[in-house]
Design a protein around this motif. Sequence first.
Motif, PDB file in Angstrom:
ATOM      1  N   UNK A 190      12.352   9.943  25.412  1.00  0.00           N
ATOM      2  CA  UNK A 190      11.999  11.240  25.992  1.00  0.00           C
ATOM      3  C   UNK A 190      12.220  11.238  27.506  1.00  0.00           C
ATOM      4  N   UNK A 191      13.377  10.758  27.905  1.00  0.00           N
ATOM      5  CA  UNK A 191      13.712  10.777  29.316  1.00  0.00           C
ATOM      6  C   UNK A 191      13.015   9.688  30.103  1.00  0.00           C
ATOM      7  N   UNK A 192      13.206   9.684  31.425  1.00  0.00           N
ATOM      8  CA  UNK A 192      12.700   8.590  32.263  1.00  0.00           C
ATOM      9  C   UNK A 192      11.183   8.468  32.309  1.00  0.00           C
ATOM     10  N   UNK A 193      10.449   9.591  32.174  1.00  0.00           N
ATOM     11  CA  UNK A 193       8.991   9.496  32.275  1.00  0.00           C
ATOM     12  C   UNK A 193       8.274   9.923  31.006  1.00  0.00           C
ATOM     13  N   UNK A 194       9.024  10.132  29.926  1.00  0.00           N
ATOM     14  CA  UNK A 194       8.421  10.501  28.648  1.00  0.00           C
ATOM     15  C   UNK A 194       8.228   9.301  27.745  1.00  0.00           C
ATOM     16  N   UNK A 195       7.169   9.316  26.965  1.00  0.00           N
ATOM     17  CA  UNK A 195       6.869   8.207  26.060  1.00  0.00           C
ATOM     18  C   UNK A 195       7.753   8.277  24.813  1.00  0.00           C
ATOM     19  N   UNK A 199      17.449   2.721  23.849  1.00  0.00           N
ATOM     20  CA  UNK A 199      16.594   1.688  23.262  1.00  0.00           C
ATOM     21  C   UNK A 199      15.199   2.209  22.914  1.00  0.00           C
ATOM     22  N   UNK A 200      14.704   1.772  21.770  1.00  0.00           N
ATOM     23  CA  UNK A 200      13.376   2.158  21.313  1.00  0.00           C
ATOM     24  C   UNK A 200      13.372   3.278  20.307  1.00  0.00           C
ATOM     25  N   UNK A 211       1.129  14.474  26.707  1.00  0.00           N
ATOM     26  CA  UNK A 211       0.914  13.029  26.570  1.00  0.00           C
ATOM     27  C   UNK A 211       0.243  12.444  27.814  1.00  0.00           C
ATOM     28  N   UNK A 212       0.517  13.011  28.980  1.00  0.00           N
ATOM     29  CA  UNK A 212      -0.159  12.534  30.190  1.00  0.00           C
ATOM     30  C   UNK A 212      -1.656  12.832  30.134  1.00  0.00           C
ATOM     31  N   UNK A 213      -2.013  13.979  29.569  1.00  0.00           N
ATOM     32  CA  UNK A 213      -3.431  14.309  29.404  1.00  0.00           C
ATOM     33  C   UNK A 213      -4.086  13.379  28.379  1.00  0.00           C
ATOM     34  N   UNK A 218       2.828  11.723  19.018  1.00  0.00           N
ATOM     35  CA  UNK A 218       1.541  11.760  19.709  1.00  0.00           C
ATOM     36  C   UNK A 218       1.048  13.187  19.925  1.00  0.00           C
ATOM     37  N   UNK A 219       1.953  14.103  20.259  1.00  0.00           N
ATOM     38  CA  UNK A 219       1.538  15.483  20.556  1.00  0.00           C
ATOM     39  C   UNK A 219       0.881  16.160  19.347  1.00  0.00           C
ATOM     40  N   UNK A 220       1.531  16.217  18.185  1.00  0.00           N
ATOM     41  CA  UNK A 220       0.852  16.839  17.048  1.00  0.00           C
ATOM     42  C   UNK A 220      -0.373  16.050  16.599  1.00  0.00           C
ATOM     43  N   UNK A 221      -0.345  14.750  16.788  1.00  0.00           N
ATOM     44  CA  UNK A 221      -1.482  13.925  16.369  1.00  0.00           C
ATOM     45  C   UNK A 221      -2.739  14.267  17.166  1.00  0.00           C
ATOM     46  N   UNK A 222      -2.636  14.353  18.494  1.00  0.00           N
ATOM     47  CA  UNK A 222      -3.838  14.602  19.295  1.00  0.00           C
ATOM     48  C   UNK A 222      -4.364  16.015  19.051  1.00  0.00           C
ATOM     49  N   UNK A 223      -3.470  16.969  18.842  1.00  0.00           N
ATOM     50  CA  UNK A 223      -3.902  18.341  18.561  1.00  0.00           C
ATOM     51  C   UNK A 223      -4.561  18.411  17.185  1.00  0.00           C
ATOM     52  N   UNK A 224      -3.938  17.810  16.184  1.00  0.00           N
ATOM     53  CA  UNK A 224      -4.481  17.853  14.823  1.00  0.00           C
ATOM     54  C   UNK A 224      -5.843  17.167  14.745  1.00  0.00           C
TER      55      UNK A 224
END
Length: 248
Positions: free
Chosen positions: A31-36, A75-76, A177-179, A42-48
């Motif tokens: 997810x780019x240089x600063x995205x996990x 990579x990853x 994800x930062x939150x 993670x996003x749908x998981x924390x909301x759900x």
Amino acid sequence: MQLRLCSWLEVERYLEASTGIIIPIGSTEQHGPNGLVGTDALCPEVIARAAGEREEIMVAPTLSIGMAQHHLCFPGSVTLRPRTLMAVVYDVVQSLARHGFRHLYFLNGHGGNINTVQAAFAEYYADYSLHETPGCETSTHLHLGNWFAGNRVRALSAELFGDAEGSHATCSEVSLTQYAYPEAIKQVEMSPRRAPSGGFRDAVDFRRNYPDGRVGSDPSLASPEAGEKLFEAGIADLLDDYRQLLAR
């Protein structure tokens, strides 16, 4: 209310009162240089999970690997073939329906999953129509919702980030994800600030067109404060949509 933290007796009691369940589904991809790498799961998981705790809704374990072949030059990143993801979704639906879950809400975090998950739903309904008693209607209701496409989330993303939101490694998903995981925030210089936009064909073509993994976004604008607002908006969107599913 997490399925994985319940005993089977607790699940049995839950089913006496409700036949609904939320299944977070996402992807494991760059997810780019600063995205996990885990952003789309993670996003749908924390909301759900938050919605489940607030409204006592059962939440299944997250399906965290999706259809992400176009990210394999980074990579990853991990992918399932479309047919493999279809089989996983189909088997999850069959398993839960066998126990009495009748309203299955898949909360998705990855655009690349949409067509494949909908195709899995179509396979499930087709098998029922072809093999069950004529005139009988399946009692299983399947729905795919995308957390990033809810009315509140879309309006808030536009207000906070405008055109810099982009379409991959977006400001909104990085903020969320930062939150949720402030200990994992990455401070990275973006060059250019706003990534190019356009199409792609396969993994090599994607890496060639978008060298740092972003598409049309400037996630240096992301912040935990924006993430908290998106978190609350995502919960509200999900609960509205979930209640409509239960009403069917």
